[in-house]
Scaffold this motif. Structure first.
Motif, mmCIF file in Angstrom:
data_model
loop_
_atom_site.group_PDB
_atom_site.id
_atom_site.type_symbol
_atom_site.label_atom_id
_atom_site.label_comp_id
_atom_site.label_asym_id
_atom_site.label_seq_id
_atom_site.Cartn_x
_atom_site.Cartn_y
_atom_site.Cartn_z
ATOM 1 N N SER A 179 4.949 -6.629 12.589
ATOM 2 C CA SER A 179 3.547 -6.261 12.752
ATOM 3 C C SER A 179 2.943 -5.884 11.408
ATOM 4 O O SER A 179 3.651 -5.547 10.458
ATOM 5 C CB SER A 179 3.403 -5.082 13.721
ATOM 6 N N ILE A 180 1.606 -5.965 11.340
ATOM 7 C CA ILE A 180 0.839 -5.486 10.189
ATOM 8 C C ILE A 180 -0.264 -4.587 10.723
ATOM 9 O O ILE A 180 -0.981 -4.959 11.644
ATOM 10 C CB ILE A 180 0.177 -6.628 9.399
ATOM 11 N N VAL A 181 -0.391 -3.400 10.120
ATOM 12 C CA VAL A 181 -1.494 -2.508 10.461
ATOM 13 C C VAL A 181 -2.357 -2.339 9.214
ATOM 14 O O VAL A 181 -1.888 -1.849 8.184
ATOM 15 C CB VAL A 181 -0.998 -1.132 10.959
ATOM 16 N N GLU A 182 -3.612 -2.750 9.304
ATOM 17 C CA GLU A 182 -4.515 -2.645 8.166
ATOM 18 C C GLU A 182 -4.870 -1.182 7.912
ATOM 19 O O GLU A 182 -5.415 -0.501 8.778
ATOM 20 C CB GLU A 182 -5.795 -3.452 8.420
ATOM 21 N N ASN A 183 -4.520 -0.689 6.734
ATOM 22 C CA ASN A 183 -4.890 0.653 6.284
ATOM 23 C C ASN A 183 -5.935 0.468 5.186
ATOM 24 O O ASN A 183 -5.615 0.077 4.058
ATOM 25 C CB ASN A 183 -3.678 1.405 5.732
ATOM 26 N N THR A 184 -7.185 0.730 5.494
ATOM 27 C CA THR A 184 -8.278 0.388 4.583
ATOM 28 C C THR A 184 -8.582 1.457 3.541
ATOM 29 O O THR A 184 -9.359 1.214 2.628
ATOM 30 C CB THR A 184 -9.568 0.093 5.370
ATOM 31 N N LYS A 185 -7.945 2.650 3.668
ATOM 32 C CA LYS A 185 -8.221 3.719 2.710
ATOM 33 C C LYS A 185 -6.925 4.421 2.304
ATOM 34 O O LYS A 185 -6.623 5.527 2.730
ATOM 35 C CB LYS A 185 -9.200 4.740 3.304
ATOM 36 N N ILE A 186 -6.152 3.761 1.452
ATOM 37 C CA ILE A 186 -4.931 4.353 0.905
ATOM 38 C C ILE A 186 -5.230 4.812 -0.513
ATOM 39 O O ILE A 186 -5.792 4.067 -1.319
ATOM 40 C CB ILE A 186 -3.765 3.358 0.909
ATOM 41 N N SER A 187 -4.869 6.067 -0.831
ATOM 42 C CA SER A 187 -5.229 6.604 -2.146
ATOM 43 C C SER A 187 -4.221 7.663 -2.580
ATOM 44 O O SER A 187 -3.371 8.103 -1.792
ATOM 45 C CB SER A 187 -6.629 7.229 -2.102
ATOM 46 N N TYR A 188 -4.345 8.069 -3.848
ATOM 47 C CA TYR A 188 -3.576 9.209 -4.348
ATOM 48 C C TYR A 188 -4.279 10.490 -3.913
ATOM 49 O O TYR A 188 -5.496 10.638 -4.097
ATOM 50 C CB TYR A 188 -3.466 9.163 -5.870
ATOM 51 N N ASP A 198 -5.943 7.300 4.991
ATOM 52 C CA ASP A 198 -6.929 7.807 5.940
ATOM 53 C C ASP A 198 -7.122 6.710 6.980
ATOM 54 O O ASP A 198 -7.891 5.772 6.783
ATOM 55 C CB ASP A 198 -8.236 8.116 5.221
ATOM 56 N N LEU A 199 -6.394 6.819 8.079
ATOM 57 C CA LEU A 199 -6.407 5.788 9.104
ATOM 58 C C LEU A 199 -7.191 6.266 10.308
ATOM 59 O O LEU A 199 -6.735 7.116 11.069
ATOM 60 C CB LEU A 199 -4.967 5.429 9.516
ATOM 61 N N GLU A 200 -8.428 5.767 10.411
ATOM 62 C CA GLU A 200 -9.326 6.126 11.504
ATOM 63 C C GLU A 200 -9.519 7.648 11.593
ATOM 64 O O GLU A 200 -9.508 8.232 12.664
ATOM 65 C CB GLU A 200 -8.802 5.570 12.829
ATOM 66 N N GLY A 201 -9.670 8.280 10.416
ATOM 67 C CA GLY A 201 -9.930 9.708 10.353
ATOM 68 C C GLY A 201 -8.694 10.588 10.369
ATOM 69 O O GLY A 201 -8.798 11.805 10.194
ATOM 70 N N LYS A 202 -7.520 9.982 10.535
ATOM 71 C CA LYS A 202 -6.269 10.741 10.534
ATOM 72 C C LYS A 202 -5.558 10.530 9.199
ATOM 73 O O LYS A 202 -5.324 9.401 8.780
ATOM 74 C CB LYS A 202 -5.368 10.289 11.694
ATOM 75 N N ILE A 203 -5.222 11.643 8.515
ATOM 76 C CA ILE A 203 -4.550 11.564 7.225
ATOM 77 C C ILE A 203 -3.054 11.410 7.438
ATOM 78 O O ILE A 203 -2.410 12.262 8.060
ATOM 79 C CB ILE A 203 -4.837 12.810 6.365
ATOM 80 N N ILE A 204 -2.501 10.312 6.916
ATOM 81 C CA ILE A 204 -1.084 10.002 7.098
ATOM 82 C C ILE A 204 -0.407 9.955 5.732
ATOM 83 O O ILE A 204 -0.819 9.187 4.857
ATOM 84 C CB ILE A 204 -0.905 8.652 7.808
ATOM 85 N N PRO A 205 0.636 10.778 5.504
ATOM 86 C CA PRO A 205 1.359 10.704 4.229
ATOM 87 C C PRO A 205 2.181 9.425 4.144
ATOM 88 O O PRO A 205 2.764 8.984 5.131
ATOM 89 C CB PRO A 205 2.260 11.943 4.263
ATOM 90 N N MET A 206 2.210 8.824 2.965
ATOM 91 C CA MET A 206 2.972 7.598 2.731
ATOM 92 C C MET A 206 4.065 7.879 1.707
ATOM 93 O O MET A 206 3.901 8.719 0.819
ATOM 94 C CB MET A 206 2.057 6.484 2.226
ATOM 95 N N THR A 207 5.172 7.167 1.801
ATOM 96 C CA THR A 207 6.276 7.372 0.861
ATOM 97 C C THR A 207 6.075 6.589 -0.437
ATOM 98 O O THR A 207 6.670 6.921 -1.471
ATOM 99 C CB THR A 207 7.607 6.930 1.481
ATOM 100 N N GLY A 208 5.254 5.540 -0.378
ATOM 101 C CA GLY A 208 5.104 4.652 -1.524
ATOM 102 C C GLY A 208 6.104 3.516 -1.523
ATOM 103 O O GLY A 208 6.016 2.595 -2.329
ATOM 104 N N LYS A 209 7.084 3.575 -0.604
ATOM 105 C CA LYS A 209 8.118 2.533 -0.524
ATOM 106 C C LYS A 209 7.851 1.534 0.601
ATOM 107 O O LYS A 209 8.642 0.602 0.811
ATOM 108 C CB LYS A 209 9.489 3.179 -0.336
ATOM 109 N N GLU A 210 6.752 1.728 1.310
ATOM 110 C CA GLU A 210 6.433 0.831 2.412
ATOM 111 C C GLU A 210 6.193 -0.600 1.904
ATOM 112 O O GLU A 210 5.688 -0.809 0.800
ATOM 113 C CB GLU A 210 5.165 1.305 3.143
ATOM 114 N N THR A 211 6.566 -1.566 2.722
ATOM 115 C CA THR A 211 6.230 -2.958 2.424
ATOM 116 C C THR A 211 4.803 -3.213 2.885
ATOM 117 O O THR A 211 4.452 -2.916 4.027
ATOM 118 C CB THR A 211 7.183 -3.926 3.161
ATOM 119 N N VAL A 212 3.983 -3.743 1.978
ATOM 120 C CA VAL A 212 2.584 -3.981 2.327
ATOM 121 C C VAL A 212 2.202 -5.435 2.056
ATOM 122 O O VAL A 212 2.783 -6.104 1.199
ATOM 123 C CB VAL A 212 1.628 -3.039 1.553
#
Length: 304
Positions: A179-188, A198-212
């Motif tokens: 699957s692919i989930v579009e994350n339109t606002k990924i930032s530092y 920022d996925l639909e108003g919910k802040i989700i921490p990312m590891t930086g190791k995700e495959t995109v």
């Protein structure tokens, strides 16, 4: 059979503030697309097809296409808001001022694609190793193959310090895309090194190791069956929405969900750079200059 490279170059560049696809970043006036075409040519691709807007045709030819076409088999097609619509559908979407997104762009180029093909964005740098991997794979499949491909990147290698980026976060299993989930606002976060989405108003921490996904896909022409089905369904619900987008990653995911094929994922370790924001231009120029100085690219990219 040599594959074709399809370049999505009809975007408006709203965040960048100009026609970034043909902005000069090389030592001899080359733009980012020159380097993608060069890498594709060196990696076994037989042709490059650009999708552009009619209003940039003159500048596009003067600042990129005519130069590339002297050295590589090249052509271009137009993407317009009313393409692939019936007269009734045009009336429903009369408020639309821009094309309908990346899957619409791919469908606009269908007649120019008679062999397996790769798709890339115009404003991203992908790296020659990615083209070599994709070129080798596409050269090995038939037009009727239901096994397609994608080059995945490591999220931490694709970030910008100048603002948020849009990335498709991928889930894989046994080397194939689930699957692919579009994350339109990924930032530092707060300008530091922590990455958040920022996925639909919910802040989700990312590891930086995700495959995109960076929209570097490879398909056989068989994929058009799924794309046309997706486009038909999109039109039923979205023609009255001025900002709706028919997205290639969503259509690619539908191929998997609908049992129409598989997408093999190759992971690249390349560091991304691209032209999302005006501030990115100097970064791109510096990166290209470093690659020329190291011998990765010749001082003069094209012979003619």
């Amino acid at each position: 059979m040599k594959p074709t490279l399809l370049v999505l170059a009809a975007g408006m560049g709203s965040r960048y503030g100009g026609v970034k696809q043909i902005d000069s970043v090389g030592k001899n006036g080359e733009c980012l697309l020159d380097f993608s075409a060069y890498d594709a040519m060196k990696s076994g691709f037989g042709k490059v097809v650009y999708i552009i807007r009619k209003d940039i045709e003159k500048d596009f030819r003067e600042r990129l296409f005519d130069r590339v076409a002297k050295n590589f088999n090249a052509e271009y097609v137009f993407q317009t808001p009313d393409a692939l619509l019936t007269e009734e559908e045009k009336k429903l979407s009369a408020e639309r001022t821009k094309p309908w997104g990346t899957i619409h762009a791919v469908l606009c180029a269908k007649q120019a694609l008679n062999e397996p093909f790769a798709v890339i964005n115009a404003d991203d740098y992908y790296g020659r190793s990615a083209f070599e991997t994709m070129g080798k794979y596409l050269s090995s499949i038939e037009n009727t193959s239901t096994d397609h491909a994608m080059i995945g990147y490591i999220l931490g290698n694709t970030m910008s310090r100048n603002g948020s980026v849009s990335r498709g976060v991928c889930k894989t299993e046994d080397g194939f895309l689930k699957s692919i989930v579009e994350n339109t606002k990924i930032s530092y976060k707060d300008g530091g090194n922590d990455i958040i989405s920022d996925l639909e108003g919910k802040i989700i921490p990312m590891t930086g190791k995700e495959t995109v996904s960076m929209n570097f896909f490879g398909f056989s022409p068989k994929a058009f069956e799924g794309f046309e089905e997706y486009w038909a369904n999109f039109k039923k619900t979205s023609l009255t929405q001025p900002k709706a987008e028919a997205l290639l990653p969503v259509a690619a995911s539908d191929i998997i969900k609908n049992g129409q094929g598989r997408i093999k994922v190759f992971t690249s370790e390349e560091n991304w750079f691209g032209m999302t924001y005006p501030e990115d231009k100097q970064v791109v120029k510096d990166e290209i200059a470093n690659k020329i100085n190291s011998g990765y690219y010749p001082e003069k990219l094209w012979d003619k």
